[in-house]
Scaffold this active site. Structure first.
Site, short mmCIF file in Angstrom:
data_model
loop_
_atom_site.label_atom_id
_atom_site.label_comp_id
_atom_site.label_asym_id
_atom_site.label_seq_id
_atom_site.Cartn_x
_atom_site.Cartn_y
_atom_site.Cartn_z
N GLU A 287 0.94 -1.26 0.03
CA GLU A 287 -0.07 -0.04 0.07
C GLU A 287 0.93 1.20 -0.05
O GLU A 287 1.68 1.42 0.86
CB GLU A 287 -0.83 -0.05 1.14
N GLN B 70 -2.65 15.93 -7.36
CA GLN B 70 -2.07 15.71 -8.69
C GLN B 70 -1.25 14.47 -8.68
O GLN B 70 -0.38 14.58 -7.77
CB GLN B 70 -1.64 16.92 -9.15
N HIS C 207 13.59 21.65 -9.02
CA HIS C 207 12.59 22.36 -9.32
C HIS C 207 11.53 22.71 -7.85
O HIS C 207 11.91 22.19 -6.81
CB HIS C 207 11.48 21.75 -10.05
N LYS D 26 5.55 16.66 -2.24
CA LYS D 26 5.65 15.56 -3.21
C LYS D 26 5.99 14.29 -2.56
O LYS D 26 6.79 14.22 -1.48
CB LYS D 26 6.70 15.82 -4.15
N TYR E 117 5.08 10.44 -8.55
CA TYR E 117 4.67 11.16 -7.42
C TYR E 117 3.42 11.83 -7.38
O TYR E 117 3.01 12.43 -8.34
CB TYR E 117 5.92 12.04 -7.33
N LYS F 255 15.97 24.55 -19.21
CA LYS F 255 15.22 25.13 -18.15
C LYS F 255 16.10 24.81 -16.94
O LYS F 255 16.51 25.83 -16.26
CB LYS F 255 13.90 24.74 -17.97
N ASP F 256 16.43 23.34 -16.89
CA ASP F 256 17.38 23.19 -15.85
C ASP F 256 18.76 23.42 -15.86
O ASP F 256 19.42 23.96 -14.76
CB ASP F 256 17.38 21.31 -15.58
#
Length: 181
Positions: A28, A46, A61, A70, A130, A167-168
């Site tokens: 679980e 989400q 991020h 997260k 995640y 971007k990273d």
């Protein structure tokens, strides 16, 4: 489940109970009651899934405002998962902690709000799942430089060619981050 504290207050390593036999296993990964009993009163809105080849580095991020907590796990392959404390009022501001998450060890990593998060994939075709406490808000997303010497993350990059998104690659230094209170 077994909860292990990290060297920074907030992030947690979570080891779910795994029931296995010759047929496979069952575990679980999320139960609101069990997490609340462990002091984690978390509400998710989400779920995300990424697949990456070996050497992909996603991160570091964060969103500010609208930070995301997260709950991260790997269902195929392996990653070195890292968080950096971006809470200015924290005694561990700018410090990092990391853990290897894999399909084999079945560990999960709780990343609370106020942290930058990222991972380096250690195997091809690695799948990361995640759950997030706030929706993705691209207008508030930012990236901390994955290789900022002020932070000093010790990525396991020996023999790995690191692959970054544009971007990273343009992540900001810790000194220039819009940190949390």
């Amino acid at each position: 489940m077994n909860i292990i504290e990290c060297n920074i207050a907030g992030p947690l390593i979570i080891e779910p109970k795994v029931f296995g036999d010759e047929r496979g296993f069952f575990m679980e990964t999320w139960n609101v009651g069990d997490f609340a009993q462990a002091g984690l009163n978390i509400s998710f809105c989400q779920d995300n899934h990424s697949r990456s080849q070996k050497g992909v580095l996603r991160g570091m991020h964060f969103q500010n405002p609208c930070p995301q907590g997260k709950l991260v796990r790997v269902v195929r392959g392996a990653v070195f998962d890292v968080v950096v404390d971006l809470r200015r009022s924290s005694p561990t501001f700018g410090q990092w902690t990391g853990i290897t998450l894999s399909a084999e060890n079945k560990r999960m990593f709780w990343v609370p709000e106020g942290f930058a998060h990222g991972f380096l994939t250690l195997e091809d075709d690695t799948d990361v799942l995640y759950k997030c406490t706030a929706p993705y808000a691209p207008q508030y997303e930012a990236s901390l430089a994955w290789n900022d010497p002020m932070v000093g993350i010790e990525w396991p990059v020996d023999g790995i060619v690191v692959k970054l998104s544009a971007k990273d690659a343009d992540g900001v230094r810790l000194a220039d981050v819009k940190a949390f209170a």
